[in-house]
Design a protein around this motif. Structure first.
Motif, mmCIF file in Angstrom:
data_model
loop_
_atom_site.group_PDB
_atom_site.id
_atom_site.type_symbol
_atom_site.label_atom_id
_atom_site.label_comp_id
_atom_site.label_asym_id
_atom_site.label_seq_id
_atom_site.Cartn_x
_atom_site.Cartn_y
_atom_site.Cartn_z
ATOM 1 N N SER A 120 0.829 -1.211 0.000
ATOM 2 C CA SER A 120 0.000 0.000 0.000
ATOM 3 C C SER A 120 0.860 1.256 0.000
ATOM 4 O O SER A 120 0.455 2.301 -0.529
ATOM 5 C CB SER A 120 -0.913 0.015 1.229
ATOM 6 O OG SER A 120 -1.753 -1.115 1.271
ATOM 7 N N LYS A 121 2.052 1.167 0.587
ATOM 8 C CA LYS A 121 2.943 2.325 0.641
ATOM 9 C C LYS A 121 3.346 2.796 -0.755
ATOM 10 O O LYS A 121 3.579 3.984 -0.982
ATOM 11 C CB LYS A 121 4.188 1.997 1.467
ATOM 12 C CG LYS A 121 3.924 1.790 2.955
ATOM 13 C CD LYS A 121 5.195 1.457 3.699
ATOM 14 C CE LYS A 121 4.972 1.406 5.210
ATOM 15 N NZ LYS A 121 4.162 0.267 5.657
ATOM 16 N N THR A 124 0.500 5.007 -1.886
ATOM 17 C CA THR A 124 0.526 6.279 -1.179
ATOM 18 C C THR A 124 1.609 7.185 -1.734
ATOM 19 O O THR A 124 1.395 8.391 -1.952
ATOM 20 C CB THR A 124 0.749 6.050 0.325
ATOM 21 O OG1 THR A 124 -0.325 5.234 0.840
ATOM 22 C CG2 THR A 124 0.781 7.361 1.090
ATOM 23 N N SER A 125 2.787 6.614 -1.980
ATOM 24 C CA SER A 125 3.892 7.423 -2.511
ATOM 25 C C SER A 125 3.576 7.933 -3.913
ATOM 26 O O SER A 125 3.908 9.079 -4.248
ATOM 27 C CB SER A 125 5.191 6.618 -2.523
ATOM 28 O OG SER A 125 5.160 5.562 -3.468
ATOM 29 N N PHE A 219 3.783 6.810 6.759
ATOM 30 C CA PHE A 219 2.797 6.709 5.678
ATOM 31 C C PHE A 219 1.372 6.952 6.167
ATOM 32 O O PHE A 219 0.502 7.329 5.384
ATOM 33 C CB PHE A 219 2.964 5.380 4.953
ATOM 34 C CG PHE A 219 4.114 5.422 3.978
ATOM 35 C CD1 PHE A 219 3.896 5.602 2.630
ATOM 36 C CD2 PHE A 219 5.422 5.339 4.436
ATOM 37 C CE1 PHE A 219 4.961 5.682 1.732
ATOM 38 C CE2 PHE A 219 6.493 5.420 3.554
ATOM 39 C CZ PHE A 219 6.257 5.599 2.201
ATOM 40 N N ALA A 223 -0.845 9.857 4.291
ATOM 41 C CA ALA A 223 -2.256 9.718 3.904
ATOM 42 C C ALA A 223 -3.048 10.948 4.346
ATOM 43 O O ALA A 223 -3.945 11.412 3.624
ATOM 44 C CB ALA A 223 -2.846 8.449 4.519
ATOM 45 N N ILE A 226 -2.457 13.683 1.853
ATOM 46 C CA ILE A 226 -3.281 13.488 0.650
ATOM 47 C C ILE A 226 -4.697 13.984 0.901
ATOM 48 O O ILE A 226 -5.294 14.691 0.077
ATOM 49 C CB ILE A 226 -3.287 12.001 0.238
ATOM 50 C CG1 ILE A 226 -1.898 11.575 -0.260
ATOM 51 C CG2 ILE A 226 -4.338 11.730 -0.845
ATOM 52 C CD1 ILE A 226 -1.720 10.086 -0.445
ATOM 53 N N TYR A 234 -9.040 9.611 2.144
ATOM 54 C CA TYR A 234 -7.954 8.885 1.470
ATOM 55 C C TYR A 234 -8.490 7.860 0.466
ATOM 56 O O TYR A 234 -8.017 7.788 -0.670
ATOM 57 C CB TYR A 234 -7.082 8.200 2.530
ATOM 58 C CG TYR A 234 -5.999 7.310 1.990
ATOM 59 C CD1 TYR A 234 -4.792 7.835 1.513
ATOM 60 C CD2 TYR A 234 -6.150 5.922 1.992
ATOM 61 C CE1 TYR A 234 -3.779 7.003 1.044
ATOM 62 C CE2 TYR A 234 -5.147 5.084 1.537
ATOM 63 C CZ TYR A 234 -3.966 5.632 1.053
ATOM 64 O OH TYR A 234 -2.967 4.800 0.591
ATOM 65 N N MET A 238 -7.673 8.025 -3.475
ATOM 66 C CA MET A 238 -6.921 6.986 -4.187
ATOM 67 C C MET A 238 -7.719 6.429 -5.363
ATOM 68 O O MET A 238 -7.164 6.141 -6.425
ATOM 69 C CB MET A 238 -6.548 5.856 -3.221
ATOM 70 C CG MET A 238 -5.652 6.300 -2.072
ATOM 71 S SD MET A 238 -4.126 7.117 -2.587
ATOM 72 C CE MET A 238 -3.150 5.704 -3.047
ATOM 73 N N TYR A 283 -4.639 3.787 7.609
ATOM 74 C CA TYR A 283 -4.359 3.496 6.194
ATOM 75 C C TYR A 283 -3.198 4.360 5.700
ATOM 76 O O TYR A 283 -2.695 5.216 6.418
ATOM 77 C CB TYR A 283 -5.605 3.745 5.347
ATOM 78 C CG TYR A 283 -6.339 5.028 5.698
ATOM 79 C CD1 TYR A 283 -5.801 6.283 5.387
ATOM 80 C CD2 TYR A 283 -7.558 4.988 6.371
ATOM 81 C CE1 TYR A 283 -6.462 7.457 5.717
ATOM 82 C CE2 TYR A 283 -8.224 6.170 6.720
ATOM 83 C CZ TYR A 283 -7.674 7.393 6.392
ATOM 84 O OH TYR A 283 -8.322 8.556 6.733
ATOM 85 N N GLY A 284 -2.802 4.115 4.487
ATOM 86 C CA GLY A 284 -1.646 4.812 3.918
ATOM 87 C C GLY A 284 -0.417 3.938 4.028
ATOM 88 O O GLY A 284 0.352 3.776 3.076
ATOM 89 N N ASP A 285 -0.233 3.355 5.205
ATOM 90 C CA ASP A 285 0.838 2.387 5.428
ATOM 91 C C ASP A 285 0.387 0.985 5.033
ATOM 92 O O ASP A 285 1.203 0.119 4.753
ATOM 93 C CB ASP A 285 1.263 2.399 6.893
ATOM 94 C CG ASP A 285 0.092 2.110 7.848
ATOM 95 O OD1 ASP A 285 -1.040 2.522 7.548
ATOM 96 O OD2 ASP A 285 0.331 1.483 8.910
#
Length: 408
Positions: A120-121, A124-125, A219, A223, A226, A234, A238, A283-285
């Motif tokens: 997932s990272k 996110t990146s 991360f 998020a 973002i 998020y 996404m 989330y995000g990580d």
């Protein structure tokens, strides 16, 4: 009558041809790159991809090696999950086995989204880098100028992306802080993590940019960035920025309140279902669900300079941590092995609950390995070493014989 029939047939053919041309033009119009869009344009990424050439013998070598590996490790290892390998932009091996939901006898297939854990990272990146490309934020911008209440003056966006912020892992902080009440019935949110770090003045392990320290906190905060810039949750961001443009129809951000009873389950080694805990809302990580086929769409798109300009991809795929000797490094949301001969292998593994995952993006050989499992099994990580089939890296593809002493 025959003459009339010929005229009608010709007219229909012309109209059909015009219709197809109009459809093509319409598609081209929707796929036209928008220099201001805060999303990855809906281009034909497969058409953008420029495949290498390999002989039939070379492709057969890959197929045989992957097939033997799958039989030895996935089948005999009783892995539950999805497995895909591609060469030169074409899938050369793909298999699925195991249960998405054992209690309802729902099997895993090509359309079954599984938890991809720390892969997932990568997503996110990519979203952050799109915001950077569009000048909404910049890599060396201080995070406290973006996130209100962020209590650290020395941390930049680049520090978060490269795990050089010095921030401890939020799970460890919350477990060790008895003042913070955790309750599995109501897992903590990303904003909740930031509130705790601010309220309890959580200290950095070291100052920013003084060394690598892998931390999911980085991360989780990315998020939030973002969400702040996009002005939307998020998951919605996404979907708008990445999932829809890449036509990733079986990919989504897990929503604890809506999805926990319908998604593919996560299992322990013994087959018991993994219980939810205090960190299943962050989330995000982590917390993106996807399939090998959808991840392959991301893999293909990443080759295109229309996905991200080369100068930005170079930032992502550059190692940032050289305090210790060795060939392991981390870019911006991407792990890598950097060898003395200049060769670089890009990848990211993941773990969350019973989910073990591997994503290998081998640009040098256009070789892709995607392995997603939902029943705890470290055998899945051996999939990474399939990159050794190319002969480019000093990685030995494991055989069942080499592991016999450890097998019973």
């Amino acid at each position: 009558m025959k003459y009339l029939a010929v005229i009608l047939t010709s007219t229909l053919l012309v109209l059909g041809s015009c219709s197809k041309k109009n459809e093509t033009k319409a598609k081209e119009k929707t796929r036209k790159k928008d220099p201001n869009a805060l999303r990855y344009d809906s281009l034909d990424w497969n058409a953008e991809f420029k495949p290498m050439k390999s002989s039939a013998q070379e492709i057969n070598h890959y197929k045989e090696g992957v097939s033997k590996f799958y039989d030895d490790f996935w089948v005999k290892g009783k892995v539950s999950g999805g497995f895909l390998v591609a060469k030169n932009g074409k899938i050369i091996f793909e298999k699925y086995q195991g249960m998405a939901d054992a209690s309802h006898k729902r099997e895993i297939d090509q359309n079954t989204p599984l938890h991809i854990a720390s892969i997932s990272k990568v997503f996110t990146s990519m979203a952050i880098m799109k915001l950077i490309e569009r000048n909404k934020i910049n890599l060396d911008q201080k995070v406290n100028t973006i996130l209100e209440g962020f209590p650290y003056d020395d941390i930049t966006v680049r520090n978060l992306l490269s795990h050089r912020s010095g921030l401890p892992n939020y799970a460890n902080v919350l477990w060790n802080n008895k003042k913070v009440m955790l309750n599995g019935e109501k897992p903590i949110s990303n904003q909740g993590v930031l509130d705790v770090f601010r309220e309890y003045k959580v200290k950095q392990i070291r100052p920013a940019d003084k060394g690598f320290y892998y931390s999911n906190t980085n991360f989780a905060f990315l998020a939030l960035i973002i969400e702040k810039v996009m002005k939307m949750p998020y998951g919605k961001a996404m979907k708008y920025m990445i999932f829809d443009p890449l036509e990733m129809k079986n990919t989504f951000v897990f929503d604890y309140d809506k999805d926990k009873d319908s998604i593919a389950k996560s299992y322990k080694y013994n087959g018991y279902e993994w219980a939810w805990d205090d960190f299943d809302r962050t989330y995000g990580d982590k917390n993106i669900y996807s399939t090998p086929r959808d991840l392959f769409k991301l893999d293909i798109a990443m080759y295109s300079d229309d996905f991200l300009p080369k100068k930005i991809k170079d930032e992502i795929f550059t190692g940032y941590s050289y305090e210790q000797k060795g060939y392991k490094n981390y870019g911006l949301g991407m792990r890598m092995l950097e060898y003395e001969d200049g060769k670089k292998l890009l990848y990211h593994n993941g773990w969350w609950h019973g989910n073990n995952t591997v994503f290998v993006h081998d640009v040098n050989n256009q070789f892709t390995v995607i392995a997603l499992g939902n029943k705890q099994n470290k055998v899945i990580y051996t999939s990474f070493k399939l990159a050794g089939l190319t002969g480019t890296y000093p990685l030995k593809v494991p055989s069942i014989d080499s592991l016999k002493p450890h097998h019973k």
